[in-house]
Design an enzyme around this catalytic site. Structure first.
Site, PDB file in Angstrom:
ATOM      1  CG  HIS A  70      -2.083   1.474   1.705  1.00  0.00           C
ATOM      2  ND1 HIS A  70      -2.270   2.200   0.254  1.00  0.00           N
ATOM      3  CD2 HIS A  70      -1.096   2.663   2.605  1.00  0.00           C
ATOM      4  CE1 HIS A  70      -2.540   2.725   0.831  1.00  0.00           C
ATOM      5  NE2 HIS A  70      -2.170   3.137   2.139  1.00  0.00           N
ATOM      6  CG  ASP A  93       7.169  18.964 -25.868  1.00  0.00           C
ATOM      7  OD1 ASP A  93       7.295  18.131 -24.701  1.00  0.00           O
ATOM      8  OD2 ASP A  93       6.307  19.083 -26.503  1.00  0.00           O
ATOM      9  CD1 TRP A 122       6.560   2.689   4.297  1.00  0.00           C
ATOM     10  CD2 TRP A 122       7.914   3.458   2.791  1.00  0.00           C
ATOM     11  NE1 TRP A 122       6.868   3.722   4.701  1.00  0.00           N
ATOM     12  CE2 TRP A 122       7.495   4.760   3.758  1.00  0.00           C
ATOM     13  CE3 TRP A 122       9.012   3.877   1.741  1.00  0.00           C
ATOM     14  CZ2 TRP A 122       7.975   5.802   3.815  1.00  0.00           C
ATOM     15  CZ3 TRP A 122       9.315   4.873   1.803  1.00  0.00           C
ATOM     16  CH2 TRP A 122       9.027   5.998   2.337  1.00  0.00           C
ATOM     17  CB  SER A 142      11.111   6.296 -13.371  1.00  0.00           C
ATOM     18  OG  SER A 142       9.705   7.179 -13.948  1.00  0.00           O
ATOM     19  CB  SER A 143      11.351   9.732  -9.578  1.00  0.00           C
ATOM     20  OG  SER A 143      11.237   9.276  -9.163  1.00  0.00           O
ATOM     21  CG  HIS A 183      12.564  13.885   6.437  1.00  0.00           C
ATOM     22  ND1 HIS A 183      11.133  13.468   7.405  1.00  0.00           N
ATOM     23  CD2 HIS A 183      12.012  15.435   6.035  1.00  0.00           C
ATOM     24  CE1 HIS A 183      10.665  14.533   7.959  1.00  0.00           C
ATOM     25  NE2 HIS A 183      10.953  15.782   6.696  1.00  0.00           N
ATOM     26  CD  GLU A 203       9.924   9.647  -1.655  1.00  0.00           C
ATOM     27  OE1 GLU A 203      10.643  10.404  -2.446  1.00  0.00           O
ATOM     28  OE2 GLU A 203       8.913   9.464  -1.826  1.00  0.00           O
ATOM     29  CE1 TYR A 262       8.344  18.650   4.890  1.00  0.00           C
ATOM     30  CE2 TYR A 262      10.803  18.106   5.536  1.00  0.00           C
ATOM     31  CZ  TYR A 262       9.681  17.711   5.724  1.00  0.00           C
ATOM     32  OH  TYR A 262       9.416  18.201   7.403  1.00  0.00           O
ATOM     33  CB  SER A 312       1.327  29.142  -3.591  1.00  0.00           C
ATOM     34  OG  SER A 312       1.389  28.192  -2.647  1.00  0.00           O
ATOM     35  CG  HIS A 320      12.633  13.856  12.610  1.00  0.00           C
ATOM     36  ND1 HIS A 320      12.402  14.559  12.320  1.00  0.00           N
ATOM     37  CD2 HIS A 320      11.895  12.897  12.033  1.00  0.00           C
ATOM     38  CE1 HIS A 320      11.663  14.653  10.542  1.00  0.00           C
ATOM     39  NE2 HIS A 320      11.313  13.180  10.579  1.00  0.00           N
ATOM     40  CG  HIS A 321      12.406   9.911   9.720  1.00  0.00           C
ATOM     41  ND1 HIS A 321      10.063   9.276   9.991  1.00  0.00           N
ATOM     42  CD2 HIS A 321      12.291  10.273   9.562  1.00  0.00           C
ATOM     43  CE1 HIS A 321      10.151  10.170   8.810  1.00  0.00           C
ATOM     44  NE2 HIS A 321      11.250  11.010   8.625  1.00  0.00           N
ATOM     45  CB  THR A 363       5.844  24.325   7.933  1.00  0.00           C
ATOM     46  OG1 THR A 363       6.612  23.174   7.557  1.00  0.00           O
ATOM     47  CG2 THR A 363       4.569  23.605   6.884  1.00  0.00           C
ATOM     48  CE  LYS A 398       4.765  26.862   0.915  1.00  0.00           C
ATOM     49  NZ  LYS A 398       5.730  27.959   0.465  1.00  0.00           N
ATOM     50  NE  ARG A 444       3.824   2.439  11.148  1.00  0.00           N
ATOM     51  CZ  ARG A 444       4.561   3.231   9.805  1.00  0.00           C
ATOM     52  NH1 ARG A 444       5.780   3.933  11.045  1.00  0.00           N
ATOM     53  NH2 ARG A 444       4.366   3.148   9.385  1.00  0.00           N
TER      54      ARG A 444
END
Lengths: 288, 537
Positions: free
Chosen positions: B81, B110, B146, B173-174, B257, B259, B261, B272, B306-307, B332, B335, B454
């Protein structure tokens, strides 16, 4: 069109009502909304940090959301609001709303760092227990006393949790939170755990003690707790690092006893384990 | 009128008809709009594939006891998932939006590298197919989460090399997509469109693309080391051979991390764009918004541990990562305050894109609050690996990233198709999504705080009530999303014609283009006057 869109929701409601009809469970869980305060000085300190940051968020939320809601209600084109297109920048305001969060964060960071220092202070521990996580259970080893045993999910729950067992978990007391041999520790004692793992990473967590720590193969992690003298009783937790198929089925139970009761238990257990380990033929000869 | 000139050129161009038709139009696609469409359709399909897995998860968690799936399959579902939603749905959706919007918004004909663009898209269906097929191989799909933490990930059976190959492909690809975005933005802006006149969506993507190029190779390195640990006798992460399982976590989260963002920064860009359009007022603090995105991107590189507060870091490390994480709240906050200020003294209307943007504003902020709570390291010892974390990141990713993608599609769809969709139905879609997403994820805060870990398929009975609520929310949310493809299909089939500037308050070069859009977007660059009109922030 709306009715058409809502049709699946109605179908869903019908399906869910079927689910609900299959037996109400014993104890309601609606009141479980917040972190528990726990039974150690550290867990209470963590709880108060949690509540502090929570209320800080609530206050900021009220201010920010009020401004947003006020804008949404007031500045509507349908109410004839005219946009002020010159309002694109305001250095003073921007400095203020950068500085205020900085101040709040500093105010939060200080008590949080203080608590961290306390948590990491592992000096003067009075009892050391080695905890080894494995797939899927725990081994406890009282290093100074030679007592060691395995602790696994209680059998009835283990049978009930099999796919399609037909047993209603609500009929089993402390479903998935009970073990065959709980860890026994004395209250009012600074207990140090040396945590490691035999295969993959696990994590040892008892919410009432306020701390969790990963059990990592090849590493020995240190963690301590000191349960209040008057808070003897049973405390429950679970493995909290995904460790494979039966990750959900390796609970942790800690039986906190008074210092005297603990000593009695420790002696009896040490004796029993010594006898069990004694060579069988010798025992027979002695009896004969 | 300057904007008619390219249209006339196009009619002439179309007459020659050198563009491919039928299946060739898609397989050999080099046009940014066609590739953008394919990315978005692909992301939509993956959203439903990942969503179906979420439904399996919530079905099993509806009540205690194991009813439907084996625990190992459950773990596969949580693992896949996440992989499908991150690498299959959200990231490709952003790349699709970048493909559609960036050339239109910067006055380019283009993307800069059209064949690379084709390649970076066509990698994805194969990568996803490989990942999906792991469910059929002996031992089942990847089930170690994951994050693929060793040693657990090393216990994966035949799915292991397939998963890693799929991740490598998605990473390639990315990276290619990001190179294209950077080259396009740096080289193909219309003359006079300086960097600080670019729309914020383009800015957010420029910064995101740099993040991607910086961290995707790190992920590739990490999973390659896993692969050699598994098959070639290395022991990078195996303690028995002198390796270090925690090192994997450091490397992974150094990717992981930034990722997260990567998933959310383009959302900031979209919001915006949408809020000023429907508030009929320029964005407040444009430059501050750019600098805030850049600061968040910078900070994302120094907060990774922090993870991992519970792995047993030194005190100094814990304090450093706690403080650096708390710092993220500042840009943040800027914003959120700027978006609020944009709405102040504005003149708002509430069409579907605006509704999604407003829901983003409220619900992403709630996700930000729980993020701030998680940053407090001592409290994180209680929150870590519980449903509180699940609630947190779903608040930032679903009403955050996903809502802004839905809002972006509702905002630009009339431009892409030159037709208007059914507003009433889109509002039903919005309200069902907004209500159910909260029914789904809000109770998970309670579950986590009450002590539910979890990634478990079965739980102690006191967690039953809130899990049931959460599951009902999940089924409702999942079903409501079926409206989305229907609304788009209906719009494409029989939508009423939409004007070139589909929204009264919409600014930006894309709205200066005629509808239907010319085949080559801006064949001649927009004039200074058009840019000036379009670049009003």
């Amino acid at each position: 069109m709306i009715r058409k869109a809502l049709a699946p929701i109605a179908a869903l409601a019908a399906v869910t009502s079927l689910f609900f009809s299959q037996g109400a469970h014993a104890e309601s869980g609606w009141h479980l909304l917040n972190m528990r305060q726990g039974v150690t000085a550290i867990s209470r300190e963590i709880y108060s940090l949690h509540m502090l940051i929570f209320w800080v968020c609530v206050v900021i939320g009220i201010v920010v959301f009020s401004v947003m809601i006020w804008s949404i209600v007031t500045f509507r084109k349908s109410k004839g609001a005219v946009p002020d297109t010159t309002m694109v920048h305001n250095t003073k305001v921007e400095i203020i709303w950068t500085a205020i969060p900085v101040a709040i964060l500093v105010a939060m960071a200080v008590p949080a760092a203080k608590t961290l220092v306390q948590i990491e202070d592992t000096r003067n521990t009075e009892l050391t227990i080695k905890v080894t996580g494995f797939q899927w259970g725990w081994q406890y080893d009282y290093l100074e006393n030679g007592v060691r045993f395995f602790s696994r999910l209680e059998r009835k729950a283990d049978a009930a949790r099999q796919l399609g067992s037909g047993v209603d978990p609500n009929t089993i007391p402390n479903y998935l939170l009970d073990v065959d041999n709980p860890l026994v520790v004395p209250a009012g004692t600074k207990v140090r755990l040396l945590i490691t793992a035999a295969d993959v990473i696990h994590a040892w967590w008892v919410p009432d003690f306020g701390m969790k720590k990963d059990a990592i193969p090849g590493f020995v992690n240190e963690m301590w707790f000191n349960v209040d003298e008057d808070k003897t009783g049973i405390y429950r937790g679970q493995c909290t690092e995904l460790c494979g198929r039966d990750h959900a089925f390796m609970p942790i139970v800690v039986d906190v006893r008074s210092k005297e009761d603990f000593q009695t238990w420790l002696k009896a257990t040490a004796e029993a384990q010594k006898q069990a380990a004694a060579p069988q033929p010798a025992a027979t000869a002695h009896a004969g | 009128m300057a904007q008619h000139a390219p249209a006339a050129a196009h009619a002439h161009d179309d007459h020659h008809d050198h563009k491919p038709h039928g299946w060739r139009r898609w397989v050999f696609a080099t046009n940014h709009k066609d590739i953008g469409t394919m990315y978005l359709v692909f992301a939509g399909i993956m959203f439903f594939v990942g969503g179906l897995m979420a439904m399996v998860i919530r079905l099993e968690l509806f009540k205690p006891g194991m009813q439907f799936v084996d625990p190992l399959l459950f773990n596969s579902m949580t693992t896949m998932h996440a992989l499908f939603m991150i690498f299959g749905a959200v990231m490709p959706a952003w790349t699709g939006l970048a493909n559609w919007q960036i050339p239109m918004q910067i006055g380019a004909p283009d993307m800069a590298l059209p064949r690379l663009n084709n390649f970076s898209f066509w990698i994805l269906p194969f990568a996803s197919a490989i990942l999906l097929l792991t469910l059929l191989v002996p031992g089942g799909g990847p089930a170690g989460g994951w994050t693929l933490y060793p040693p657990l990930a090393l216990q994966t059976a035949d799915a292991f090399p397939m998963t890693i190959f799929a991740i490598h492909l998605m990473g390639v690809s990315s990276i290619l997509g990001s190179i294209n975005v950077i080259v396009t933005i740096m080289n193909m802006r219309a003359p006079g469109l300086s960097l600080l006149r670019m729309p914020l969506f383009v800015w957010s993507w420029l910064i995101t693309a740099y993040l991607l190029i910086a961290v995707m190779p790190v992920l590739a390195g990490a999973v390659t080391m896993l692969l050699t640990d598994h098959y070639f006798g290395t022991t990078f992460f195996t303690a028995a051979g002198g390796g270090d399982p925690v090192m994997y976590q450091h490397i992974f989260w150094f990717f992981g991390h930034p990722e997260v963002y990567i998933l959310i920064l383009p959302a900031f860009g979209v919001v915006s764009e949408i809020i000023p359009a429907f508030a009929r007022k320029p964005i407040f603090g444009y430059e501050a918004m750019v600098y805030a995105i850049a600061s968040i991107a910078f900070l994302s590189f120094i907060v990774w541990a922090h993870h991992m507060f519970t792995v047993g870091m030194p005190l100094a490390g814990q304090i450093f990562f706690m403080l650096s994480t708390m710092l993220i709240a500042i840009p943040t906050g800027v914003k959120v305050f700027n978006w609020s200020a944009t709405m102040w003294k504005s003149s708002m209307t509430f069409e579907p894109p605006m509704l999604f943007a407003l829901a983003f504003l409220f619900l992403f902020t709630i996700g930000g609050f729980s993020g701030l709570m998680l940053a407090i390291a001592p409290a994180d010892f209680q929150y870590h690996d519980t449903y509180f974390v699940v609630a947190h990141f779903h608040y930032v990713l679903v009403p955050g990233a996903v809502f802004s993608i839905l809002g972006a599609v509702y905002y630009w769809l009339p431009k892409w198709t030159s037709k208007m969709y059914d507003h009433k139905l889109a509002k039903v879609h919005f309200w069902l999504s907004a209500i159910f997403v909260n029914v789904l994820f809000f109770p998970q805060h309670f579950l986590g705080l009450a002590g539910m870990p979890r990634r478990i398929p079965d739980y102690a009975t006191q967690f039953t009530d809130w899990n049931m609520v959460s599951s009902i929310g999940a089924f409702g949310f999942g079903l409501s999303q079926l409206l989305f493809p229907y609304i788009i299909w209906k719009c494409v089939r029989s939508g009423a014609p939409a004007p070139a500037r589909a929204w009264e308050g919409a600014h930006g070069l894309e709205w200066e283009l005629p509808s239907p859009l010319p085949y080559h977007t801006w064949e001649t660059p927009p004039s200074a006057a058009v840019i000036a009109r379009g670049a009003e922030h």
